[in-house]
Write a protein that holds these residues in place. Sequence first.
Motif, PDB file in Angstrom:
ATOM      1  N   GLU A 131       6.948  -0.517  -5.886  1.00  0.00           N
ATOM      2  CA  GLU A 131       7.664  -0.268  -7.148  1.00  0.00           C
ATOM      3  C   GLU A 131       7.825  -1.549  -7.951  1.00  0.00           C
ATOM      4  N   ALA A 132       8.094  -2.662  -7.265  1.00  0.00           N
ATOM      5  CA  ALA A 132       8.285  -3.928  -7.966  1.00  0.00           C
ATOM      6  C   ALA A 132       7.006  -4.364  -8.664  1.00  0.00           C
ATOM      7  N   TYR A 133       5.859  -4.252  -7.962  1.00  0.00           N
ATOM      8  CA  TYR A 133       4.602  -4.662  -8.596  1.00  0.00           C
ATOM      9  C   TYR A 133       4.191  -3.694  -9.691  1.00  0.00           C
ATOM     10  N   LEU A 134       4.602  -2.435  -9.571  1.00  0.00           N
ATOM     11  CA  LEU A 134       4.338  -1.497 -10.648  1.00  0.00           C
ATOM     12  C   LEU A 134       5.092  -1.901 -11.914  1.00  0.00           C
ATOM     13  N   SER A 135       6.342  -2.413 -11.740  1.00  0.00           N
ATOM     14  CA  SER A 135       7.092  -2.889 -12.909  1.00  0.00           C
ATOM     15  C   SER A 135       6.453  -4.132 -13.497  1.00  0.00           C
ATOM     16  N   VAL A 136       5.855  -4.984 -12.639  1.00  0.00           N
ATOM     17  CA  VAL A 136       5.147  -6.162 -13.148  1.00  0.00           C
ATOM     18  C   VAL A 136       3.930  -5.731 -13.945  1.00  0.00           C
ATOM     19  N   GLN A 137       3.206  -4.771 -13.415  1.00  0.00           N
ATOM     20  CA  GLN A 137       2.031  -4.260 -14.128  1.00  0.00           C
ATOM     21  C   GLN A 137       2.425  -3.651 -15.464  1.00  0.00           C
ATOM     22  N   THR A 138       3.573  -2.943 -15.480  1.00  0.00           N
ATOM     23  CA  THR A 138       4.057  -2.367 -16.740  1.00  0.00           C
ATOM     24  C   THR A 138       4.417  -3.463 -17.732  1.00  0.00           C
ATOM     25  N   ALA A 139       5.047  -4.531 -17.242  1.00  0.00           N
ATOM     26  CA  ALA A 139       5.402  -5.639 -18.128  1.00  0.00           C
ATOM     27  C   ALA A 139       4.173  -6.317 -18.689  1.00  0.00           C
ATOM     28  N   LEU A 140       3.093  -6.383 -17.893  1.00  0.00           N
ATOM     29  CA  LEU A 140       1.862  -7.006 -18.379  1.00  0.00           C
ATOM     30  C   LEU A 140       1.248  -6.214 -19.533  1.00  0.00           C
ATOM     31  N   ARG A 141       1.496  -4.922 -19.568  1.00  0.00           N
ATOM     32  CA  ARG A 141       0.979  -4.125 -20.674  1.00  0.00           C
ATOM     33  C   ARG A 141       1.518  -4.610 -22.021  1.00  0.00           C
ATOM     34  N   PHE A 142       2.761  -5.111 -21.997  1.00  0.00           N
ATOM     35  CA  PHE A 142       3.387  -5.554 -23.250  1.00  0.00           C
ATOM     36  C   PHE A 142       3.294  -7.061 -23.455  1.00  0.00           C
ATOM     37  N   SER A 143       2.571  -7.723 -22.559  1.00  0.00           N
ATOM     38  CA  SER A 143       2.480  -9.174 -22.681  1.00  0.00           C
ATOM     39  C   SER A 143       1.534  -9.599 -23.793  1.00  0.00           C
TER      40      SER A 143
ATOM     41  N   TYR B  90      18.875  -0.226  -6.673  1.00  0.00           N
ATOM     42  CA  TYR B  90      18.870   1.135  -7.216  1.00  0.00           C
ATOM     43  C   TYR B  90      17.480   1.502  -7.724  1.00  0.00           C
ATOM     44  N   GLY B  91      16.830   0.578  -8.427  1.00  0.00           N
ATOM     45  CA  GLY B  91      15.527   0.882  -9.012  1.00  0.00           C
ATOM     46  C   GLY B  91      14.445   1.044  -7.979  1.00  0.00           C
ATOM     47  N   TYR B  92      14.454   0.125  -6.953  1.00  0.00           N
ATOM     48  CA  TYR B  92      13.376   0.167  -5.986  1.00  0.00           C
ATOM     49  C   TYR B  92      13.592   1.248  -4.929  1.00  0.00           C
ATOM     50  N   GLY B  93      14.800   1.673  -4.713  1.00  0.00           N
ATOM     51  CA  GLY B  93      15.059   2.689  -3.701  1.00  0.00           C
ATOM     52  C   GLY B  93      15.336   4.047  -4.278  1.00  0.00           C
ATOM     53  N   TYR B  94      15.129   4.181  -5.577  1.00  0.00           N
ATOM     54  CA  TYR B  94      15.451   5.443  -6.229  1.00  0.00           C
ATOM     55  C   TYR B  94      14.586   6.582  -5.716  1.00  0.00           C
ATOM     56  N   ALA B  95      13.356   6.287  -5.333  1.00  0.00           N
ATOM     57  CA  ALA B  95      12.447   7.341  -4.858  1.00  0.00           C
ATOM     58  C   ALA B  95      12.901   7.916  -3.537  1.00  0.00           C
ATOM     59  N   ASP B  96      13.733   7.162  -2.763  1.00  0.00           N
ATOM     60  CA  ASP B  96      14.201   7.651  -1.472  1.00  0.00           C
ATOM     61  C   ASP B  96      15.443   8.501  -1.593  1.00  0.00           C
ATOM     62  N   ALA B  97      16.023   8.603  -2.792  1.00  0.00           N
ATOM     63  CA  ALA B  97      17.259   9.366  -2.957  1.00  0.00           C
ATOM     64  C   ALA B  97      16.981  10.841  -2.789  1.00  0.00           C
ATOM     65  N   GLN B  98      18.015  11.566  -2.302  1.00  0.00           N
ATOM     66  CA  GLN B  98      17.884  13.002  -2.105  1.00  0.00           C
ATOM     67  C   GLN B  98      17.987  13.713  -3.445  1.00  0.00           C
TER      68      GLN B  98
ATOM     69  N   ARG C  49       0.823  -1.219   0.000  1.00  0.00           N
ATOM     70  CA  ARG C  49       0.000   0.000   0.000  1.00  0.00           C
ATOM     71  C   ARG C  49       0.858   1.272   0.000  1.00  0.00           C
ATOM     72  N   ASP C  50       2.125   1.177   0.471  1.00  0.00           N
ATOM     73  CA  ASP C  50       3.021   2.327   0.498  1.00  0.00           C
ATOM     74  C   ASP C  50       3.549   2.575  -0.907  1.00  0.00           C
ATOM     75  N   ARG C  51       3.203   3.701  -1.484  1.00  0.00           N
ATOM     76  CA  ARG C  51       3.572   3.974  -2.874  1.00  0.00           C
ATOM     77  C   ARG C  51       5.087   4.100  -3.068  1.00  0.00           C
ATOM     78  N   LYS C  52       5.852   4.427  -2.013  1.00  0.00           N
ATOM     79  CA  LYS C  52       7.290   4.621  -2.146  1.00  0.00           C
ATOM     80  C   LYS C  52       8.110   3.385  -1.752  1.00  0.00           C
ATOM     81  N   SER C  53       7.448   2.344  -1.372  1.00  0.00           N
ATOM     82  CA  SER C  53       8.181   1.145  -0.952  1.00  0.00           C
ATOM     83  C   SER C  53       8.692   0.365  -2.160  1.00  0.00           C
ATOM     84  N   SER C  54       9.685  -0.448  -1.896  1.00  0.00           N
ATOM     85  CA  SER C  54      10.241  -1.283  -2.973  1.00  0.00           C
ATOM     86  C   SER C  54       9.232  -2.312  -3.447  1.00  0.00           C
TER      87      SER C  54
END
Length: 740
Positions: A526-538, A729-737, A518-523
Motif C-alpha cells: 500500500e505504501a509503494y502504491l501511494s508513492v506510485q500515485t504521487a509520481l503521477r502528479f510529479s 489507518y491507511g496501510y491497514g485499512y484493507a484488513d478491517a472488517q 508482493r502481498d497486495r494487502k500488506s502495508s
Amino acid sequence: MTDAIPKTPILAVPANQTGDADSGRQAGGFATAMPWILQYWRVALRWKWVIIGTIIGCLVAGAVYTMLAERIYTATARIEISRTESKVLNMNGVEPERGGRVEQEFYQTQYNLLRARSQAERVAKSLNLARDPVYLAAFGGKAPPSSLRVMSKAELDMATRSVASRLSSAVQVKPVVGSALVDISVSTPNPELSAKIANSWAENFIAGNLERRYDSASYARRFLEDQLQATKAKMEEAEREMMTYAERQGILTIAQSDSSDPKAPSVERSIMATDLVALNDALNKATIERIAAEGALKAATGQSAALAGGSPSVANLRQRKTDLQAEYAKLMVIFQPDYPPAQALDRQIKEVDRAIAAEQGQVGGSNVATARAAYTAAAAREEELRARVGGTRTNLVDERRRSVQYGILQREVDTNRELYDGLLQRYKEVGIAGGVGTNNVAIVDRALRPGGPSSPRLLNNMFTSLLIGLALAALLTIVLAQIDTTVRDPAEAQDVTDLPLLGVIPDTDNERAIEEVRDRKSSQSEAYLSVQTALRFSTTTGVPKSLMCTSTRKGEGKSTSSYALALSLHRIGRTVIVVDCDLRSPSVHRLAGVANGAGTSNFLSGNNDILSMVHHDESDSLPFITAGPMPPNAAELLSSDRIADLIEALGKHYQHVVIDAPPVLGLADSPLLASKVEGVVYCVEAEGARTNAIRYSLARLRSAGATLLGVVLTKFDEKRAYYGYGYEYGYGYADAQPGE
C-alpha cells in the motif's frame, strides 16, 4: 485504490487552486505559530525512553538517599528584638534621622550578630561542647579519647573554634515577617542537643547584648573622665590668663545679678562702666531739675509781664515802640538798614525795649530773681555732670579698647565652664544608667525537644529528585538531539532534502520485505502504491518514462523501492522493466530469486542482444535485468554513452524504465546515471544517514543536472516518531472488517 492513499500532503497546492484563500491564510498562520512546539514535542517523543529512564533514575536515587540519609532534628527558639536608642551623648545628629533605613539597618545588624562567629564561640564555651560526649557522638560517631583527658588552653581554644565553625552551619536565623520576632533554629542529629543549643543560643545572645551595652557605658565613662580632666585644665588655664591680663591692664569688674530674677546668672561688669551708669542716672536727674527750673523761670517772667501789661506807662511805651517800628518799616522799603535815619530809629526802638523791661522789672522783680537763681544753679549742675559723663565715657572707651582681649579670654572661660558642666552632668547620668540599663532582647518561646526528624523528608526529596530528573533529562535530550542528526520522520525528511514527500514506507524485517511487497494487502504494498500515485502528479506527463532510485548510502531500501515501484506500475497495467545498474553491489537478482547472469555490465561492455538479458519474476512476471558480472571499471562503463543507448532501447519496448542506481555518497555512479534519466526518486532511511551526508549527496545530484522528483522515507517506525496519525489507518485499512 484511492482508500490506500495516506492522508498526508504529498505535493504543495498553489493558493489560487484551493478556492478558499482565507482558510489558506489561517492554516498558514497556524503552521507558522506551531512549528517550535511540534519540534520540541518531536524531540521529546524521540528520546522518551531516555527522559523516562533519567527521571526514574533520579527518583530512585532520591528514595535511596532518603532511606540512607542521617536523621536530623530541628529545635526552634523564638526571641523578640525591640528597637531601642542607645545614646551616649544627649544631642541630636547633624543629619535628620531616616526612620525606615535606620530601622532596617538596626535589624540587619541584630541578625548578623546572631549569626556571628563570636556568638557561636560563646555558645560552644558556655555548653562546653568541645568536651561534651553527646555533641561529639552526634557529629563524630562517638566521643574520641581526647575528650576524656585534660586539654591545654590552646587545645581547648582550637577545639572550641572547630565546634563554633560547625555550629554556624547548623544554626539558621529566620526573622518573622512583619514583626520584631526572630526564630533561632538548630539542626543536629540529636533532638535534646538541638533544643539545648537553641536555648543557649538565645540566652547567650541576650547576655552578649547586655555585655555590649555595659561595655559601651564603661567606655563612655572612661571617655567622659578623660574629657572632664582635659576640659577642667583648659578652664583653669583660661581663668589664669584672664586674671593676669585684667591685672596688667587695670581692668576691675564686679559681679551683678538681675534683682527681678534671682535664678539668673550674675554678670561681671567693670567699675568704670558702673560709674558711667551712675553718672548717667545723676545727669538725667539734673537735666530734669534744670528743665523744671527753666519752666518756673518762664512762668515767673510771664506773670511779671502780665502785671506790667496793666501799667499806663508800659502801655505808652509799647505804643511808642509800635510807631517807631512802623516808621522803620517805611524806610526799609526804600533804604538799607545802614541808612542814618533808619539806624536812629533802630536805636530808639531798643531804648524803648529797655524802658519796657525796666518798667516790668519794677512790677514783679522779686519772683523772677528767685526763679532765675534756681535755673542758674540747675544748669550749672547739669553742665558739671555732663562734663563728668563725657570724661568717664572717654575713659570707658579706652578701657573697652583694652578689654577686647579680656572679652576673648572671658568667652573662652565661659565656654570651657559650660563644657565642663555639661560633661560632668552626662558623666553622672552615665554612672547612674550604666548598671541598670534595660535589655531590648527577650525570649518569647524556648526551644522544645523535637518530636520527629526535620530531614530527610520523603516528599521534598522526591519532588527535588523529580526536578533534577527533569532538568537532567532535558539536558541529555538536548545533547542527544544535537548529536543525532539522522532523519526521524517525514517532516524532517522534507526539511532536510527540500523535496516533496512522495511517500513513507513502514519498517519491516529485511528478509520478508520483498514478500510483503508482493502481498497486495500488506502495508508495504500500500505504501509503494501511494508513492506510485504521487509520481503521477510529479510531472505534467505523469510518471516519467525513465527514472532511477538512489540513496545516500547502501542499505536504505533503494533496491527494494525500485523493484516495488516497478511492480506497482506493472500491476496497474503499465509495461515496466527494472534495470540493476548497481554494478558494485547488485541486489535485483536476489529480490527476484535468480542468479546474476548476463545483464547491464554485458550491454555496457558491447553486447547488444539486450532482449536476451531480460528476465521475468515468477510471481508477477515483472521484467528485470540483472547487473551482470562485476566489472573492474564500473564508473567508466556508466560514464559512456552506452547507458543512454540502454535506456533508449528499453524505452522502445516498455513504457517505464526503473533503474536501481548505486548510492551517491563516495561514488561517481549515481550522478552519471541521474543525468541520463528523466527523474530521480531519492530514498532516505529513517534513523539512517546523517543530514549533512544527505544534503551533500543531493548537492552532487543537482550539480549533475538530475531532476529530483521527491523523497521516499523508508524503514519508518511510526511508534518511535511523533508523525503517526494516519499511516497505520491507511496501510491497514484493507484488513478491517466490513461495516467497521
